[in-house]
Design a protein around this motif. Structure first.
Motif, PDB file in Angstrom:
ATOM      1  N   HIS A 220      62.268  -1.453 -16.843  1.00  0.00           N
ATOM      2  CA  HIS A 220      62.361  -0.196 -16.093  1.00  0.00           C
ATOM      3  C   HIS A 220      63.765   0.006 -15.527  1.00  0.00           C
ATOM      4  O   HIS A 220      64.526  -0.952 -15.321  1.00  0.00           O
ATOM      5  CB  HIS A 220      61.343  -0.192 -14.944  1.00  0.00           C
ATOM      6  N   GLY A 221      64.105   1.257 -15.261  1.00  0.00           N
ATOM      7  CA  GLY A 221      65.376   1.573 -14.630  1.00  0.00           C
ATOM      8  C   GLY A 221      65.414   1.083 -13.181  1.00  0.00           C
ATOM      9  O   GLY A 221      64.436   0.543 -12.655  1.00  0.00           O
ATOM     10  N   GLN A 222      66.550   1.278 -12.544  1.00  0.00           N
ATOM     11  CA  GLN A 222      66.707   0.848 -11.144  1.00  0.00           C
ATOM     12  C   GLN A 222      65.607   1.468 -10.290  1.00  0.00           C
ATOM     13  O   GLN A 222      65.357   2.671 -10.339  1.00  0.00           O
ATOM     14  CB  GLN A 222      68.067   1.271 -10.612  1.00  0.00           C
ATOM     15  N   SER A 223      64.949   0.619  -9.492  1.00  0.00           N
ATOM     16  CA  SER A 223      63.905   1.105  -8.601  1.00  0.00           C
ATOM     17  C   SER A 223      64.408   1.152  -7.166  1.00  0.00           C
ATOM     18  O   SER A 223      65.464   0.587  -6.837  1.00  0.00           O
ATOM     19  CB  SER A 223      62.673   0.188  -8.675  1.00  0.00           C
ATOM     20  N   ALA A 224      63.638   1.801  -6.310  1.00  0.00           N
ATOM     21  CA  ALA A 224      64.004   1.880  -4.888  1.00  0.00           C
ATOM     22  C   ALA A 224      64.090   0.489  -4.279  1.00  0.00           C
ATOM     23  O   ALA A 224      64.902   0.244  -3.375  1.00  0.00           O
ATOM     24  CB  ALA A 224      62.992   2.738  -4.140  1.00  0.00           C
ATOM     25  N   ALA A 225      63.263  -0.449  -4.769  1.00  0.00           N
ATOM     26  CA  ALA A 225      63.282  -1.809  -4.233  1.00  0.00           C
ATOM     27  C   ALA A 225      64.509  -2.589  -4.689  1.00  0.00           C
ATOM     28  O   ALA A 225      64.895  -3.565  -4.040  1.00  0.00           O
ATOM     29  CB  ALA A 225      62.010  -2.552  -4.642  1.00  0.00           C
ATOM     30  N   ASN A 226      65.124  -2.187  -5.788  1.00  0.00           N
ATOM     31  CA  ASN A 226      66.343  -2.856  -6.232  1.00  0.00           C
ATOM     32  C   ASN A 226      67.502  -2.589  -5.287  1.00  0.00           C
ATOM     33  O   ASN A 226      68.484  -3.341  -5.276  1.00  0.00           O
ATOM     34  CB  ASN A 226      66.731  -2.396  -7.645  1.00  0.00           C
TER      35      ASN A 226
ATOM     36  N   LEU B 178      61.440   4.953  -9.296  1.00  0.00           N
ATOM     37  CA  LEU B 178      62.822   4.830  -9.707  1.00  0.00           C
ATOM     38  C   LEU B 178      63.737   5.590  -8.750  1.00  0.00           C
ATOM     39  O   LEU B 178      63.327   6.546  -8.102  1.00  0.00           O
ATOM     40  CB  LEU B 178      63.021   5.419 -11.109  1.00  0.00           C
ATOM     41  N   THR B 179      64.976   5.168  -8.675  1.00  0.00           N
ATOM     42  CA  THR B 179      66.012   5.946  -8.007  1.00  0.00           C
ATOM     43  C   THR B 179      66.556   6.994  -8.994  1.00  0.00           C
ATOM     44  O   THR B 179      66.221   6.974 -10.186  1.00  0.00           O
ATOM     45  CB  THR B 179      67.171   5.037  -7.571  1.00  0.00           C
ATOM     46  N   GLU B 180      67.398   7.875  -8.514  1.00  0.00           N
ATOM     47  CA  GLU B 180      68.041   8.838  -9.419  1.00  0.00           C
ATOM     48  C   GLU B 180      68.860   8.112 -10.482  1.00  0.00           C
ATOM     49  O   GLU B 180      68.874   8.508 -11.657  1.00  0.00           O
ATOM     50  CB  GLU B 180      68.930   9.793  -8.622  1.00  0.00           C
ATOM     51  N   LEU B 181      69.539   7.045 -10.063  1.00  0.00           N
ATOM     52  CA  LEU B 181      70.287   6.250 -11.028  1.00  0.00           C
ATOM     53  C   LEU B 181      69.340   5.632 -12.056  1.00  0.00           C
ATOM     54  O   LEU B 181      69.651   5.593 -13.258  1.00  0.00           O
ATOM     55  CB  LEU B 181      71.083   5.150 -10.316  1.00  0.00           C
TER      56      LEU B 181
END
Length: 225
Positions: free
Chosen positions: A12-18, A34-37
């Protein structure tokens, strides 16, 4: 069809927890977005996946976590997708329910000392637990591949540790070799390519320490006779 020409795996792409691990103590892990990034990373990865599919159909197996579904959505594979199947056995390693970041940090230190494969998080799973459910999932894959109308490609939308353990099980890597591997980055892709009766991994996982797939605990640098 006996087996697909390629098995594509994407984290998965970058998540809020990352970017903010305190989110774990107020939001269930499976609902972390996911975040916008992260969405942008998945969109970019989708371009690569579409090139690899080259107009052919793909059957998708996706982790039930929100960040995995959002990654799949951002891949924008359109009518290339034959079927989407939610697959709970591809979920993230369970660490706890609502996680206390400081407690998890302490456990991560213990895991680094004990070993990522066997260390079990309190109220959660060990890497070996994830390995067992990935092994069970593979049995399902083999049954699906036996169907004559199965798509020529397989896509797994999942998590970093799960990707490493899928490859460990598939290629029969040792525990010692698994311990040397780093997770892929957010929205990174790894592909198992069919080469005759066997598959090869297109891109090796980065290693933080030297090891080869046949290393065992006897080869560990801190082994004591």
């Amino acid at each position: 069809m006996s087996a697909p020409r390629q098995i594509i795996m994407i984290r998965h792409g970058q998540s809020a927890a990352n970017v903010d691990q305190t989110i774990y103590n107020r939001l269930p892990d499976y609902r972390i977005p996911l975040t916008e990034l992260g969405v942008a990373q998945a969109r970019e990865a989708g371009e690569q996946v579409r090139r690899q599919l080259d107009g052919q159909k793909v059957r998708v197996y996706v982790s039930p976590y929100l960040r995995a579904y959002q990654t799949l959505e951002a891949l924008n594979l359109g009518d290339l997708v034959e079927t989407i199947m939610e697959e709970p056995r591809l979920r993230e390693q369970d660490w706890a329910n609502f996680q206390n970041p400081s407690e998890i940090a302490d456990q991560k230190e213990l895991r680094n000392a004990y070993g990522h494969f066997f260390y079990r998080f309190r109220e959660g799973e060990s890497g070996s637990d994830v390995y067992d459910r990935v092994s069970s999932f593979m049995e399902t894959l083999y049954r699906h591949w036996a169907r004559p109308d199965y798509a020529p490609n397989t896509l797994l939308v999942t998590h970093g540790l799960t990707m490493r353990l899928f490859c460990m099980r598939w290629f029969h890597w040792s525990v010692e070799y698994f311990e040397s591997l780093n997770n892929p980055g957010n929205a990174d892709i790894r592909t198992l390519l069919k080469d005759g009766p066997r598959y090869t991994l297109d891109t090796a996982f980065e290693q933080w320490t030297a090891a080869v797939p046949t290393n065992t605990v006897l080869d560990a640098p801190d082994h004591i006779w």
